[in-house]
Design a protein around this motif. Structure first.
Motif, PDB file in Angstrom:
ATOM      1  N   LYS A  31       0.797  -1.230   0.000  1.00  0.00           N
ATOM      2  CA  LYS A  31       0.000   0.000   0.000  1.00  0.00           C
ATOM      3  C   LYS A  31       0.831   1.283   0.000  1.00  0.00           C
ATOM      4  O   LYS A  31       0.495   2.220  -0.742  1.00  0.00           O
ATOM      5  CB  LYS A  31      -0.978  -0.004   1.180  1.00  0.00           C
ATOM      6  N   PRO A  32       1.913   1.386   0.777  1.00  0.00           N
ATOM      7  CA  PRO A  32       2.662   2.641   0.788  1.00  0.00           C
ATOM      8  C   PRO A  32       3.220   3.050  -0.575  1.00  0.00           C
ATOM      9  O   PRO A  32       3.435   4.233  -0.835  1.00  0.00           O
ATOM     10  CB  PRO A  32       3.801   2.367   1.771  1.00  0.00           C
ATOM     11  N   PHE A  33       3.456   2.090  -1.445  1.00  0.00           N
ATOM     12  CA  PHE A  33       4.000   2.381  -2.768  1.00  0.00           C
ATOM     13  C   PHE A  33       2.919   2.436  -3.851  1.00  0.00           C
ATOM     14  O   PHE A  33       3.068   3.126  -4.855  1.00  0.00           O
ATOM     15  CB  PHE A  33       5.032   1.326  -3.167  1.00  0.00           C
ATOM     16  N   ASP A  34       1.847   1.706  -3.644  1.00  0.00           N
ATOM     17  CA  ASP A  34       0.832   1.463  -4.669  1.00  0.00           C
ATOM     18  C   ASP A  34       0.199   2.726  -5.250  1.00  0.00           C
ATOM     19  O   ASP A  34      -0.116   2.769  -6.432  1.00  0.00           O
ATOM     20  CB  ASP A  34      -0.257   0.556  -4.084  1.00  0.00           C
ATOM     21  N   SER A  35       0.015   3.732  -4.440  1.00  0.00           N
ATOM     22  CA  SER A  35      -0.708   4.913  -4.922  1.00  0.00           C
ATOM     23  C   SER A  35       0.214   6.069  -5.288  1.00  0.00           C
ATOM     24  O   SER A  35      -0.267   7.162  -5.603  1.00  0.00           O
ATOM     25  CB  SER A  35      -1.704   5.373  -3.853  1.00  0.00           C
ATOM     26  N   LEU A  36       1.521   5.856  -5.283  1.00  0.00           N
ATOM     27  CA  LEU A  36       2.452   6.931  -5.624  1.00  0.00           C
ATOM     28  C   LEU A  36       2.424   7.195  -7.125  1.00  0.00           C
ATOM     29  O   LEU A  36       2.208   6.274  -7.923  1.00  0.00           O
ATOM     30  CB  LEU A  36       3.874   6.552  -5.189  1.00  0.00           C
TER      31      LEU A  36
ATOM     32  N   GLY B  78       3.594   7.487 -10.839  1.00  0.00           N
ATOM     33  CA  GLY B  78       4.624   6.798 -11.608  1.00  0.00           C
ATOM     34  C   GLY B  78       4.798   5.332 -11.273  1.00  0.00           C
ATOM     35  O   GLY B  78       5.634   4.655 -11.862  1.00  0.00           O
ATOM     36  N   ILE B  79       3.990   4.815 -10.335  1.00  0.00           N
ATOM     37  CA  ILE B  79       4.086   3.400  -9.976  1.00  0.00           C
ATOM     38  C   ILE B  79       3.129   2.613 -10.857  1.00  0.00           C
ATOM     39  O   ILE B  79       1.924   2.854 -10.856  1.00  0.00           O
ATOM     40  CB  ILE B  79       3.746   3.171  -8.489  1.00  0.00           C
ATOM     41  N   GLU B  80       3.671   1.696 -11.635  1.00  0.00           N
ATOM     42  CA  GLU B  80       2.845   0.864 -12.520  1.00  0.00           C
ATOM     43  C   GLU B  80       2.269  -0.335 -11.771  1.00  0.00           C
ATOM     44  O   GLU B  80       1.105  -0.673 -11.936  1.00  0.00           O
ATOM     45  CB  GLU B  80       3.677   0.376 -13.706  1.00  0.00           C
ATOM     46  N   SER B  81       3.102  -0.989 -10.932  1.00  0.00           N
ATOM     47  CA  SER B  81       2.622  -2.151 -10.189  1.00  0.00           C
ATOM     48  C   SER B  81       3.491  -2.397  -8.961  1.00  0.00           C
ATOM     49  O   SER B  81       4.662  -2.006  -8.931  1.00  0.00           O
ATOM     50  CB  SER B  81       2.603  -3.409 -11.066  1.00  0.00           C
ATOM     51  N   VAL B  82       2.882  -3.039  -7.972  1.00  0.00           N
ATOM     52  CA  VAL B  82       3.595  -3.501  -6.783  1.00  0.00           C
ATOM     53  C   VAL B  82       3.159  -4.951  -6.575  1.00  0.00           C
ATOM     54  O   VAL B  82       1.985  -5.217  -6.335  1.00  0.00           O
ATOM     55  CB  VAL B  82       3.266  -2.653  -5.530  1.00  0.00           C
ATOM     56  N   VAL B  83       4.111  -5.856  -6.678  1.00  0.00           N
ATOM     57  CA  VAL B  83       3.825  -7.284  -6.611  1.00  0.00           C
ATOM     58  C   VAL B  83       4.458  -7.871  -5.352  1.00  0.00           C
ATOM     59  O   VAL B  83       5.644  -7.645  -5.088  1.00  0.00           O
ATOM     60  CB  VAL B  83       4.375  -8.011  -7.864  1.00  0.00           C
ATOM     61  N   SER B  84       3.675  -8.607  -4.579  1.00  0.00           N
ATOM     62  CA  SER B  84       4.199  -9.323  -3.419  1.00  0.00           C
ATOM     63  C   SER B  84       4.867 -10.604  -3.885  1.00  0.00           C
ATOM     64  O   SER B  84       4.361 -11.274  -4.793  1.00  0.00           O
ATOM     65  CB  SER B  84       3.056  -9.689  -2.465  1.00  0.00           C
ATOM     66  N   GLY B  85       5.989 -10.949  -3.259  1.00  0.00           N
ATOM     67  CA  GLY B  85       6.662 -12.172  -3.660  1.00  0.00           C
ATOM     68  C   GLY B  85       7.827 -12.523  -2.766  1.00  0.00           C
ATOM     69  O   GLY B  85       7.924 -12.039  -1.629  1.00  0.00           O
TER      70      GLY B  85
END
Length: 174
Positions: free
Chosen positions: A18-23, A25-32
């Motif tokens: 969540k902290p990165f997801d709405s910034l 220029g962020i296309e995607s944030v994937v957990s892994g």
């Protein structure tokens, strides 16, 4: 300029999306999972502590809109960089804090940022977050992706119950 990737480990990956997801220029944030010796590990395998992997997020971003330096600043503000043995209530190697760099520019930026944080006096203990070369990144199972959207009540209770929110408020929101 083409999109780039950043990989950060900071405890439970649910809390790192969540902290990165709405910034911008962020296309995607994937957990892994990354940093281990098993190909395509499962959550159960990673939790067993036998794969060498840590939970992480892989961020695809536009460096022209949101540069790596800013991503690293956001990263520090989501973690306890003085705790090498996990993050908050999550303990063990699979929750260790690590900045995984993909190239020498990311390496330089991460090291300079860590040094600046050490000199800032914000923490009484040493900054122990590792900075390591990126290893293969394996996306986690679908039910882990965008968890804060899928089960927001569980996510909020987990963040608060883990002590993460209280730490961030105390240390970063001064």
């Amino acid at each position: 300029m083409a999109n780039e990737k950043a990989i950060f480990a900071g405890g439970c990956f649910w809390c790192m999306v969540k902290p990165f997801d709405s910034l911008p220029g962020i296309e995607s944030v994937v957990s892994g999972y990354t940093g281990g010796h098993v190909k395509n590990p499962t959550y159960k395998e990673v939790c067993s502590g036998t794969t060498g992997h840590t939970e992480a997020v892989e961020i695809t971003y536009d460096p022209e809109v949101f540069p790596y330096e800013k991503l690293v600043e956001v990263y520090w503000q989501q973690t306890d960089p003085t705790d090498a043995f996990g993050q908050f209530c999550d303990r063990g190697d699979s929750y260790r804090p690590v900045i995984f760099y993909s190239n020498e520019e990311q390496h330089r930026i991460a090291e300079a940022s860590k040094e600046a944080l050490e000199k800032s006096g914000r923490f009484d203990k040493p900054i122990v977050t590792k900075i390591e070369p990126a290893a293969p990144f394996y996306p986690a199972e679908n039910y882990h992706q965008d968890f804060y959207h899928k089960d927001s009540d569980h996510y909020k209770a987990y963040r608060s119950g883990s002590g993460r929110d209280q730490f961030i408020e105390k240390v970063w929101e001064k």
